[in-house]
Design a protein around this motif. Sequence first.
Motif, PDB file in Angstrom:
ATOM      1  N   MET A  41       1.031  -1.143  -0.133  1.00 53.94           N
ATOM      2  CA  MET A  41       0.055  -0.145  -0.018  1.00 53.94           C
ATOM      3  C   MET A  41       0.708   1.187  -0.118  1.00 53.94           C
ATOM      4  SD  MET A  41      -2.894   1.241   2.726  1.00 53.94           S
ATOM      5  CE  MET A  41      -1.809   1.266   3.943  1.00 53.94           C
ATOM      6  N   LEU A  42       2.120   1.246   0.800  1.00 51.40           N
ATOM      7  CA  LEU A  42       2.957   2.419   0.902  1.00 51.40           C
ATOM      8  C   LEU A  42       3.496   2.672  -0.513  1.00 51.40           C
ATOM      9  CD1 LEU A  42       4.294   4.554   2.639  1.00 51.40           C
ATOM     10  CD2 LEU A  42       5.969   2.931   3.240  1.00 51.40           C
ATOM     11  N   LEU A  43       3.844   1.664  -1.043  1.00 48.42           N
ATOM     12  CA  LEU A  43       4.694   1.782  -2.451  1.00 48.42           C
ATOM     13  C   LEU A  43       3.707   2.159  -3.701  1.00 48.42           C
ATOM     14  CD1 LEU A  43       6.875  -1.508  -2.176  1.00 48.42           C
ATOM     15  CD2 LEU A  43       7.758   0.950  -2.094  1.00 48.42           C
ATOM     16  N   SER A  44       2.480   1.636  -3.467  1.00 52.26           N
ATOM     17  CA  SER A  44       1.301   1.973  -4.327  1.00 52.26           C
ATOM     18  C   SER A  44       1.140   3.325  -4.206  1.00 52.26           C
ATOM     19  CB  SER A  44       0.181   1.261  -4.258  1.00 52.26           C
ATOM     20  OG  SER A  44       0.279  -0.241  -4.339  1.00 52.26           O
ATOM     21  N   PHE A  45       1.095   3.999  -2.967  1.00 54.85           N
ATOM     22  CA  PHE A  45       1.041   5.402  -2.845  1.00 54.85           C
ATOM     23  C   PHE A  45       1.835   6.168  -3.612  1.00 54.85           C
ATOM     24  CE2 PHE A  45       1.636   9.286  -0.615  1.00 54.85           C
ATOM     25  CZ  PHE A  45       0.364  10.035  -0.726  1.00 54.85           C
ATOM     26  N   LEU A  46       3.231   5.852  -3.443  1.00 54.30           N
ATOM     27  CA  LEU A  46       4.425   6.533  -4.108  1.00 54.30           C
ATOM     28  C   LEU A  46       4.480   6.438  -5.523  1.00 54.30           C
ATOM     29  CD1 LEU A  46       7.102   5.449  -1.506  1.00 54.30           C
ATOM     30  CD2 LEU A  46       6.139   7.609  -1.445  1.00 54.30           C
ATOM     31  N   ILE A  47       3.959   5.286  -6.082  1.00 53.90           N
ATOM     32  CA  ILE A  47       3.774   5.064  -7.328  1.00 53.90           C
ATOM     33  C   ILE A  47       2.497   6.062  -8.175  1.00 53.90           C
ATOM     34  CG2 ILE A  47       3.446   3.412  -9.269  1.00 53.90           C
ATOM     35  CD1 ILE A  47       4.719   1.344  -7.456  1.00 53.90           C
ATOM     36  N   MET A  48       1.672   6.151  -7.141  1.00 50.79           N
ATOM     37  CA  MET A  48       0.433   6.925  -7.674  1.00 50.79           C
ATOM     38  C   MET A  48       0.969   8.326  -7.915  1.00 50.79           C
ATOM     39  SD  MET A  48      -3.359   7.455  -5.976  1.00 50.79           S
ATOM     40  CE  MET A  48      -2.507   7.962  -4.478  1.00 50.79           C
ATOM     41  N   VAL A  49       1.858   8.874  -7.069  1.00 48.70           N
ATOM     42  CA  VAL A  49       2.475  10.379  -7.115  1.00 48.70           C
ATOM     43  C   VAL A  49       3.168  10.243  -8.451  1.00 48.70           C
ATOM     44  CG1 VAL A  49       3.978  11.935  -6.030  1.00 48.70           C
ATOM     45  CG2 VAL A  49       2.289  10.416  -4.551  1.00 48.70           C
ATOM     46  N   MET A  50       3.994   9.219  -8.578  1.00 48.16           N
ATOM     47  CA  MET A  50       4.688   9.077  -9.861  1.00 48.16           C
ATOM     48  C   MET A  50       3.897   9.226 -11.094  1.00 48.16           C
ATOM     49  SD  MET A  50       6.817   5.985 -11.085  1.00 48.16           S
ATOM     50  CE  MET A  50       7.426   5.675 -12.778  1.00 48.16           C
ATOM     51  N   LEU A  51       2.486   8.477 -11.022  1.00 48.95           N
ATOM     52  CA  LEU A  51       1.720   8.341 -12.431  1.00 48.95           C
ATOM     53  C   LEU A  51       0.786   9.763 -12.471  1.00 48.95           C
ATOM     54  CD1 LEU A  51       0.691   4.804 -11.804  1.00 48.95           C
ATOM     55  CD2 LEU A  51       2.224   5.558 -13.934  1.00 48.95           C
ATOM     56  N   ILE A  52       1.179  10.570 -11.486  1.00 51.78           N
ATOM     57  CA  ILE A  52       0.202  11.828 -11.626  1.00 51.78           C
ATOM     58  C   ILE A  52       0.512  12.403 -13.211  1.00 51.78           C
ATOM     59  CG2 ILE A  52      -0.501  14.023 -10.881  1.00 51.78           C
ATOM     60  CD1 ILE A  52      -0.116  13.067  -8.066  1.00 51.78           C
ATOM     61  N   PHE A  53       1.610  12.648 -13.338  1.00 52.66           N
ATOM     62  CA  PHE A  53       2.290  13.412 -14.632  1.00 52.66           C
ATOM     63  C   PHE A  53       1.635  12.770 -15.759  1.00 52.66           C
ATOM     64  CE2 PHE A  53       5.441  13.340 -17.974  1.00 52.66           C
ATOM     65  CZ  PHE A  53       5.362  14.813 -18.352  1.00 52.66           C
ATOM     66  N   PRO A  54       2.134  11.274 -16.106  1.00 52.49           N
ATOM     67  CA  PRO A  54       1.532  10.785 -17.225  1.00 52.49           C
ATOM     68  C   PRO A  54       0.083  10.437 -17.483  1.00 52.49           C
ATOM     69  CG  PRO A  54       2.652   8.960 -15.928  1.00 52.49           C
ATOM     70  CD  PRO A  54       2.828  10.608 -15.235  1.00 52.49           C
ATOM     71  N   VAL A  55      -0.737  10.315 -16.270  1.00 56.31           N
ATOM     72  CA  VAL A  55      -2.112  10.152 -16.244  1.00 56.31           C
ATOM     73  C   VAL A  55      -2.787  11.456 -16.622  1.00 56.31           C
ATOM     74  CG1 VAL A  55      -4.004   9.740 -15.125  1.00 56.31           C
ATOM     75  CG2 VAL A  55      -2.201   8.204 -15.006  1.00 56.31           C
ATOM     76  N   SER A  56      -2.173  12.719 -16.119  1.00 55.95           N
ATOM     77  CA  SER A  56      -2.553  13.926 -16.462  1.00 55.95           C
ATOM     78  C   SER A  56      -2.454  14.342 -17.890  1.00 55.95           C
ATOM     79  CB  SER A  56      -2.017  15.000 -15.571  1.00 55.95           C
ATOM     80  OG  SER A  56      -2.309  14.893 -14.400  1.00 55.95           O
ATOM     81  N   TRP A  57      -1.115  14.013 -18.389  1.00 52.87           N
ATOM     82  CA  TRP A  57      -0.932  13.926 -19.905  1.00 52.87           C
ATOM     83  C   TRP A  57      -2.056  13.374 -20.712  1.00 52.87           C
ATOM     84  CZ3 TRP A  57       4.779  15.396 -21.503  1.00 52.87           C
ATOM     85  CH2 TRP A  57       4.911  15.695 -22.920  1.00 52.87           C
ATOM     86  N   LEU A  58      -2.234  12.189 -20.557  1.00 51.54           N
ATOM     87  CA  LEU A  58      -2.894  11.238 -21.349  1.00 51.54           C
ATOM     88  C   LEU A  58      -4.529  11.884 -21.205  1.00 51.54           C
ATOM     89  CD1 LEU A  58      -1.616   7.900 -20.596  1.00 51.54           C
ATOM     90  CD2 LEU A  58      -1.369   9.072 -22.797  1.00 51.54           C
ATOM     91  N   LEU A  59      -4.757  11.949 -20.039  1.00 50.42           N
ATOM     92  CA  LEU A  59      -6.235  12.784 -19.977  1.00 50.42           C
ATOM     93  C   LEU A  59      -6.141  13.902 -20.947  1.00 50.42           C
ATOM     94  CD1 LEU A  59      -6.893  12.366 -16.271  1.00 50.42           C
ATOM     95  CD2 LEU A  59      -8.094  11.393 -18.253  1.00 50.42           C
ATOM     96  N   ILE A  60      -5.280  14.987 -20.708  1.00 51.23           N
ATOM     97  CA  ILE A  60      -5.325  16.336 -21.773  1.00 51.23           C
ATOM     98  C   ILE A  60      -5.491  15.709 -23.259  1.00 51.23           C
ATOM     99  CG2 ILE A  60      -3.801  17.822 -22.433  1.00 51.23           C
ATOM    100  CD1 ILE A  60      -2.860  18.295 -19.565  1.00 51.23           C
ATOM    101  N   ILE A  61      -4.662  14.852 -23.602  1.00 58.46           N
ATOM    102  CA  ILE A  61      -4.713  14.178 -25.235  1.00 58.46           C
ATOM    103  C   ILE A  61      -5.816  13.627 -25.281  1.00 58.46           C
ATOM    104  CG2 ILE A  61      -3.807  12.638 -26.516  1.00 58.46           C
ATOM    105  CD1 ILE A  61      -0.832  12.534 -25.010  1.00 58.46           C
TER     106      ILE A  61
END
Length: 228
Positions: A41-61
């Motif tokens: 769960m802790l690692l998943s939270f850190l990875i979620m922070v990492m994924l904010i950038f690509p997910v936001s980019w893909l949502l914009i696209i």
Amino acid sequence: MLFIYGCEDIGWLMVPLPILLTGDFLLLLAKFSTGDPFLAMLLSFLIMVMLIFPVSWLLIIFIKSMKEKVSNRKLLAIAFSLVITFSLFFIPAIKKENQFEPYRNDFYAVANAIFEAYDEGKVSIGNQYHSPSYSTNDLEELESLFPGNIIQTMDRLNKSAGVHTYIVADKDVIYFSYGAVFQSISGIAICRNDKDPSSDETLRSRFFDGAIQYEDLGKGAYLFSDGL
């Protein structure tokens, strides 16, 4: 995703997609290799922070593509990648008991070899041995106590099931320790002679913080844990 999206306007994806794929891979690794739900769960939270950038980019696209009315194929490709990523967060993390079942026979084989060595007076209660692939410090002693196939099985349990240390906890109990995580320790206890470790107060307080708990896995096997 690339197969569905096609090569046209692929430049939009050259930055977010590798980051997204890396995040997805790390997320799966956290879920299935840690063996600890809290750590996953802790690692998943850190990875979620990492994924904010690509997910936001893909949502914009995705939104931009909808406004420009591009082909449904491209919209489907982006939506597919996002759905897969979000779905990974809801996959339950593998637990320690799940790591035991596929290697049950290996646990019993090593436990029986250690029990035999105890009965022959070669090992004593409290003796601890590290898996050879985890640490080579005990290799020479292990080779003097056990046949080669048992040492190989110890190696396999370390690499595949995460066992670090083998502890002669009692004349009828062997601990297979997964090691400590955040001041907690856990592992598998293999018992013989119908031993119930939870009813032995001396055994419960002999190791670790003295408040060890057991969960029955059947056929003389228990999941043990102690600490926070």
